[in-house]
Design an enzyme around this catalytic site. Sequence first.
Site, PDB file in Angstrom:
ATOM      1  CG  ASP A 161      15.738  10.356  -1.374  1.00  0.00           C
ATOM      2  OD1 ASP A 161      16.954  10.130  -1.316  1.00  0.00           O
ATOM      3  OD2 ASP A 161      14.927   9.995  -0.499  1.00  0.00           O
ATOM      4  CG  ASN A 398       7.044  13.006  -5.813  1.00  0.00           C
ATOM      5  OD1 ASN A 398       6.123  12.725  -5.054  1.00  0.00           O
ATOM      6  ND2 ASN A 398       8.297  13.218  -5.391  1.00  0.00           N
ATOM      7  CD  GLU A 399       8.274  15.840  -2.030  1.00  0.00           C
ATOM      8  OE1 GLU A 399       9.450  16.235  -2.020  1.00  0.00           O
ATOM      9  OE2 GLU A 399       7.758  15.211  -1.088  1.00  0.00           O
ATOM     10  CG  ASN A 449       4.691  13.469  -0.954  1.00  0.00           C
ATOM     11  OD1 ASN A 449       3.673  12.794  -1.036  1.00  0.00           O
ATOM     12  ND2 ASN A 449       5.612  13.489  -1.904  1.00  0.00           N
ATOM     13  CE1 TYR A 451       8.655  11.073   4.489  1.00  0.00           C
ATOM     14  CE2 TYR A 451       8.086  12.836   2.966  1.00  0.00           C
ATOM     15  CZ  TYR A 451       8.344  11.499   3.218  1.00  0.00           C
ATOM     16  OH  TYR A 451       8.285  10.583   2.181  1.00  0.00           O
ATOM     17  CE1 TYR A 455      14.517  14.145   5.555  1.00  0.00           C
ATOM     18  CE2 TYR A 455      12.287  13.837   4.735  1.00  0.00           C
ATOM     19  CZ  TYR A 455      13.617  13.460   4.767  1.00  0.00           C
ATOM     20  OH  TYR A 455      14.052  12.406   4.014  1.00  0.00           O
ATOM     21  CD  GLU A 487       6.801  10.694  -0.981  1.00  0.00           C
ATOM     22  OE1 GLU A 487       7.659  11.189  -0.205  1.00  0.00           O
ATOM     23  OE2 GLU A 487       6.934  10.669  -2.215  1.00  0.00           O
ATOM     24  CD1 TRP A 532       9.683   7.711   1.539  1.00  0.00           C
ATOM     25  CD2 TRP A 532       8.309   7.398  -0.205  1.00  0.00           C
ATOM     26  NE1 TRP A 532      10.455   7.700   0.407  1.00  0.00           N
ATOM     27  CE2 TRP A 532       9.636   7.503  -0.675  1.00  0.00           C
ATOM     28  CE3 TRP A 532       7.283   7.168  -1.115  1.00  0.00           C
ATOM     29  CZ2 TRP A 532       9.956   7.399  -2.029  1.00  0.00           C
ATOM     30  CZ3 TRP A 532       7.601   7.071  -2.452  1.00  0.00           C
ATOM     31  CH2 TRP A 532       8.927   7.190  -2.892  1.00  0.00           C
ATOM     32  CE  LYS A 552      12.046   9.514   5.411  1.00  0.00           C
ATOM     33  NZ  LYS A 552      13.296   9.724   4.655  1.00  0.00           N
TER      34      LYS A 552
END
Length: 578
Positions: A161, A398-399, A449, A451, A455, A487, A532, A552
């Site tokens: 992203d 990452n992720e 991370n 959210y 999300y 994040e 983030w 963000k």
Amino acid sequence: MLTPQSNPFRQAIDLSGLWEFRPDPQDQGLDAGWSQGFSGRPVGVPASWNDQFADLRDFLGPAWYSTRFHRPWGWDQRQVTLRFASVNYLADVWLNGVHLGRHEGGHLPFQFDVTPHLEDEDNRLVVRVDGRLARDRVPPGQVEDPRDSHQIGIWPPATFDFFPFCGIQRPVHLVATPRTSLLDLTVTTRIQGDTGLVQVRVETSDPAPALRLTLEGHGTPRVTEIPAGGASAGELAVPAARLWRPETPHLYELTVELLERGQVVDRYRLPVGIRTVAVEGDRLLLNGEPVVLRGFGRHEDFPVVGRGFLPPVMVKDQALLRWIGANSFRTSHYPYAEEELYLADRLGFLVIDETPAVGLFFQEEGLARRLALCRQFTQELIARDKNHPSVIAWSLANEPRSLRPAATPFFRNLYDLARSLDPTRPVTIVSDLATQEESFEFFDLVCLNLYRGWYQESGRLEEGLAAFARILDETHARFSKPILVTEFGADAIPGHHALPPEMFSEEYQAAFIQGYVQAMEARPFVAGQHVWNLCDFKTAQGVKRPMALNFKGVFTRDRRPKLAAHRLRELWGKGGDR
Ligand code: GCB
């Protein structure tokens, strides 16, 4: 690998400026002989090319760069290296028509010995850069299966992203050294009582020459001489050492000199911070004391230069970190310019240093190649950044889409490699899978991370916060390790206000961040709070990203504060510790 440095024994010349540039959409440059040199349109180096030309924003290569330079006077007796601090993604380099080699992967340095290829005048340097997105590159692109990518249907088709900026993004240096020279230094520090112990390993072009190590900065300078034929390593003891920590980031200066017949023939200086990092149970310790990281995930991203090297923005961003009361950041999602770390050493920021392995997926096809690249990047990152006191942990991904069985052995392999290269720092990955990330069984830190309330539970912050708290407790119960929330955040379009708060308003973002911080402050096992993001940043185009921006940031892309920045400054008590 040493950062270029100039002193009476070694010189570095920066080749930045206006170079020649040619896009090569038909991939014909090689056959057409562009490697011999060419003239094209002017391009600024270092910078990404995408934002310099209206017709090339989404063009990812191949493209060609060229420039000319003269050999400086006196350099015919020197060893000369050509060093690229970062070319994204694949670089082929020619000097005077000779192919010097190839380097794969952005954001990490590579170099060539050019001594035999240099002319006195008019040296022609040519670089072919290929930044295209592919499934067998890291980070990958063109991954269309939703089980393997969060990023479906965006343009350009990155599996991450942020905009896939490409080009010669950091400086290119010519470095002259003596024929017998210092090649690398490795510094590690320990603390015994109030004495700091600084261990220095030196790699040189000739085996086991005589060396002198001098450490200055507080109290009497410490000096150690290592005779020729010795171990090329030494230890300096510093009584009543001033330790490096965020509040007082004391730096000593280490000077390493290479001696021939008693004369200095090469010298290198390095800032040294005496500090230790450890994990004990579910606490992260700095100098033996529990520490909580407060700060941000970030990006190297600015209008016009894209991901280009821009020191004033580094200075600005670290000043904003200081203003808001942060003590830490992560180099999400790739290694940042070395200068960013030298600055963090000076200002006292604790850095989680990340490889470019974002968006990894684990289908068998291409997996061995992706692992080989991740191993290369891990090696290159640790080689580059091992001496920075600011760097307190390595993040190897990452992720990743880790639900396929191949993920855990993949990460075990990388973990073992990183620990063998650097036994002094915790090693981790950053994941959005919480208890389902099996590799947290062996990684030293659990980085999450999350959210919830964005999300998921969209627009229902209270429910999102409850889910967040539950996940923290469950993940702690499963792994019993320090948890860093690497994040959390919500998009806020600057100037959009709403009462009651609604998604994309500054109020929703501020309330979201406040709720998360309060939940983390109540849990002593949470050793890190990274919002983030520090600033809004450029992304590929897609329905989730109006104006091709991720909003963000608590600062805008031009570094103006949103409501959340002021809220965080109050919450973090401007640097106060619990
Ligand atoms: C994430 C990614 C980050 C994205 C962020 C978002 O989990 O690690 O690269 O930008 O979410 O805003 O969706």
